[in-house]
Design an enzyme around this catalytic site. Structure first.
Site, short mmCIF file in Angstrom:
data_model
loop_
_atom_site.label_atom_id
_atom_site.label_comp_id
_atom_site.label_asym_id
_atom_site.label_seq_id
_atom_site.Cartn_x
_atom_site.Cartn_y
_atom_site.Cartn_z
N SER A 133 -0.18 -5.14 2.45
CA SER A 133 0.83 -6.18 2.61
C SER A 133 2.22 -5.76 2.18
O SER A 133 3.21 -6.26 2.73
CB SER A 133 0.42 -7.44 1.83
N HIS A 185 4.11 -8.42 -2.57
CA HIS A 185 4.83 -8.83 -1.36
C HIS A 185 6.34 -8.79 -1.57
O HIS A 185 7.09 -8.35 -0.69
CB HIS A 185 4.40 -10.25 -0.97
#
Length: 271
Positions: A133, A185
């Site tokens: 991610s 993230h």
């Protein structure tokens, strides 16, 4: 009616290879019953010198939903490979994928360090992150800067304006998937803006190969030093100039062995 999958794969060769690699690693992890603590990255393992985990954590996924979500987003972001007319393209994609993997991983560790040392949040000492991610969020951000009119398609039916996708996805995943790594993230978004705004630039084939070469060297020797795998076929011997090492290969008696040690009280973050 869209293009046949075969033609889309030809148009996104690098993205297709990454998806294939991540899927193969996921299959191997499931088949071998490997846990996230054996491939993931945490502050404690980073301090212990397990630098190879920056790479393994990025390409490893533990659950199939985690894999599908990341690869679905990555497939949509593969449009970067088709934008050679605005300075992107396949080479750009490969060069800065390497940058995103390394810098976002190091930034996560740096964030953990600040939270632990400055704010005394010991919880982050053993939080273990796995997943692609960081890179996915990095490419979302780069594309939002370079091509703000694009859209991000997820699972074939959810479409998000790319200009808002990084922060929309950051909030969405934090709510829907509590185990998702907010810091992981966020680090991808930060590095993505640094690349998109030109703060990190100048990557070409020479620097990409050089960076990849040093990554391989650090990966192998940190892996050997951590004793996670049996790498006795690599042995450093002194030569005439003691400042220069030489590498000798010989057959290992017991082959390669994975030591399945567990980390007690360790939290897992999906990135």
């Amino acid at each position: 009616m869209g293009k046949p999958l075969f033609y889309e794969i030809l148009e996104k060769p690098a993205t297709s290879c990454v998806i294939g690699i991540c899927s193969a690693i996921w299959f191997y992890i499931q088949k071998s019953n490997i846990g996230y603590s054996h491939v993931g990255m945490s502050y404690e393992t980073a301090v212990e010198g397990h630098h190879w985990r920056i790479v393994t954590s990025a390409f490893s996924h533990i659950s199939v939903l985690h894999l599908v979500f990341n690869m679905s987003a990555l497939w949509s972001l593969g449009v970067v490979e088709q934008l050679g007319d605005i300075g992107l393209g396949v080479e750009y994609y490969l060069h800065y994928t390497l940058v995103l993997v390394l810098l976002s991983g190091m930034l996560v560790v740096a964030m953990y360090h600040i939270l632990i040392q400055k704010f005394k949040l010991e919880y982050f000492r053993r939080v273990t992150a796995v997943g692609y991610s960081c890179v996915v969020f990095g490419w979302m951000t780069i594309l939002s800067v370079k091509q703000p009119s694009s859209k991000l398609n997820l699972f074939g039916f959810l479409s998000l304006p790319i200009s808002f996708a990084p922060f929309e996805s950051l909030i969405f995943t934090s709510i829907i998937v509590p185990q998702a790594s907010f810091l992981g993230h966020l680090s991808g978004i930060i590095v993505g803006y640094a690349v998109g705004w030109g703060l990190i630039h100048g990557m070409n084939n020479y620097w990409a190969v050089t960076l990849l070469g040093w990554t391989v060297v650090v990966f192998v020797f940190s892996l050997k030093k951590s004793a996670t795998f049996d790498l006795n076929f690599l042995e450093i011997e002194p030569v005439t100039d003691p400042s220069l090492p030489s590498v000798r290969f010989f057959a290992a008696g017991n082959g390669r062995t994975l030591q399945m040690s567990t980390l007690a009280d360790t939290g897992a973050n999906l990135v």
